[in-house]
Design a protein around this motif. Structure first.
Motif, PDB file in Angstrom:
ATOM      1  N   TYR A  22       0.834  -1.207   0.000  1.00 34.32           N
ATOM      2  CA  TYR A  22       0.000   0.000   0.000  1.00 34.32           C
ATOM      3  C   TYR A  22       0.868   1.256   0.000  1.00 34.32           C
ATOM      4  CZ  TYR A  22      -2.957   3.797   1.404  1.00 34.32           C
ATOM      5  OH  TYR A  22      -3.583   5.016   1.439  1.00 34.32           O
ATOM      6  N   ARG A  26      -0.206   3.025  -3.035  1.00 35.01           N
ATOM      7  CA  ARG A  26      -1.394   3.752  -2.573  1.00 35.01           C
ATOM      8  C   ARG A  26      -2.680   3.135  -3.136  1.00 35.01           C
ATOM      9  NH1 ARG A  26       1.596   5.661   1.106  1.00 35.01           N
ATOM     10  NH2 ARG A  26       2.113   7.853   1.142  1.00 35.01           N
ATOM     11  N   GLU A  28      -5.836   1.079  -2.711  1.00 36.78           N
ATOM     12  CA  GLU A  28      -6.691   0.790  -1.563  1.00 36.78           C
ATOM     13  C   GLU A  28      -6.863  -0.712  -1.327  1.00 36.78           C
ATOM     14  OE1 GLU A  28     -10.988   2.218   0.262  1.00 36.78           O
ATOM     15  OE2 GLU A  28     -10.574   2.518  -1.868  1.00 36.78           O
ATOM     16  N   ASP A  31      -4.521  -1.844   1.284  1.00 38.07           N
ATOM     17  CA  ASP A  31      -4.931  -1.387   2.611  1.00 38.07           C
ATOM     18  C   ASP A  31      -6.014  -2.299   3.172  1.00 38.07           C
ATOM     19  OD1 ASP A  31      -5.049   0.445   4.869  1.00 38.07           O
ATOM     20  OD2 ASP A  31      -6.959   1.104   4.019  1.00 38.07           O
ATOM     21  N   ARG A  94      -8.850   9.209   5.956  1.00 38.87           N
ATOM     22  CA  ARG A  94      -8.683   7.798   5.601  1.00 38.87           C
ATOM     23  C   ARG A  94      -7.291   7.500   5.039  1.00 38.87           C
ATOM     24  NH1 ARG A  94     -13.142   4.569   2.346  1.00 38.87           N
ATOM     25  NH2 ARG A  94     -13.790   4.010   4.418  1.00 38.87           N
ATOM     26  N   GLY A  95      -6.759   8.390   4.211  1.00 35.33           N
ATOM     27  CA  GLY A  95      -5.436   8.175   3.632  1.00 35.33           C
ATOM     28  C   GLY A  95      -4.339   8.204   4.680  1.00 35.33           C
ATOM     29  N   ALA A  98      -4.522   5.092   6.826  1.00 33.40           N
ATOM     30  CA  ALA A  98      -3.946   3.912   6.181  1.00 33.40           C
ATOM     31  C   ALA A  98      -2.424   3.937   6.245  1.00 33.40           C
ATOM     32  CB  ALA A  98      -4.419   3.820   4.735  1.00 33.40           C
ATOM     33  N   ARG A 169     -16.701  -0.398   2.316  1.00 34.41           N
ATOM     34  CA  ARG A 169     -16.114   0.819   1.757  1.00 34.41           C
ATOM     35  C   ARG A 169     -16.920   1.323   0.568  1.00 34.41           C
ATOM     36  NH1 ARG A 169      -9.575   0.721   2.420  1.00 34.41           N
ATOM     37  NH2 ARG A 169      -9.570  -0.004   4.576  1.00 34.41           N
TER      38      ARG A 169
END
Length: 178
Positions: A22, A26, A28, A31, A94-95, A98, A169
């Motif tokens: 992740y 990046r 998702e 994650d 959220r980012g 994570a 999600r």
């Protein structure tokens, strides 16, 4: 107890690997896998912490021995997993959550590796050493069937939990759009 502990020790490693993926991509999806593996590590870790003292009370006459490095290292693993969830759920973005959780996944993986070494290298006062070589054939068969069963159970929970997290999600995104 032992097969549950095996799963509790390798699930944080899976969480850390997918957390690393992740951090680099990046994406998702990684994650989700990191989160689900951390959840299952916590679930199976709690299973160990609950089943161990039940056995220990009959074998040793006490539920917990704080001088046993195996017990303490496993407890530290659970604390690091709890830290993973605290960081994840107390960070609103959220980012950022994570990313922060990914770093905690690494700490949990380190705790898992240290626990694995504590189990194999440190001879505790009361905790038994490795018993695989000393098992009778009937017990050995039962043990390996249990290992297989808990690993299949982990795999089934992993697949279901990943699907549930994706759906959760997706639902959150739809609600946010409305």
């Amino acid at each position: 107890h032992v097969p549950v502990a095996w799963v509790a020790l390798y699930a944080p490693l899976f969480s850390a690997v997918t957390a690393l993926m992740y951090l680099f991509t990046r994406n998702e999806r990684y994650d989700v896998w990191s989160l689900v593996n951390a959840r299952l590590a916590m679930l199976f870790g709690l299973g160990v912490i609950i089943s161990g003292p039940i056995w220990a009370s009959t074998e040793w006459g006490t539920y917990w021995v704080w001088t046993d490095p195996r017990l303490v290292s496993f407890f530290i693993l659970l604390l690091s997993l709890a830290g993973y969830f605290l960081v994840r759920f107390l960070t609103e973005d959220r980012g950022r959550a994570a990313v922060s959780a990914s770093l905690m996944a690494f700490l949990s993986a380190v705790a898992s590796i240290l626990t694995w070494y504590a189990i194999r290298l440190i001879q505790p006062d009361v905790h038994p050493g490795p018993v695989l070589g000393d098992m009778s054939p009937k017990i050995r068969l039962t043990f390996w069937i249990s290992v297989l069963a808990y690993h299949l159970f982990f795999w089934a929970l992993l697949r279901l939990s990943v699907r549930q997290e994706y759906l959760s999600r997706l639902l959150q995104k739809r609600e946010a759009e409305l």
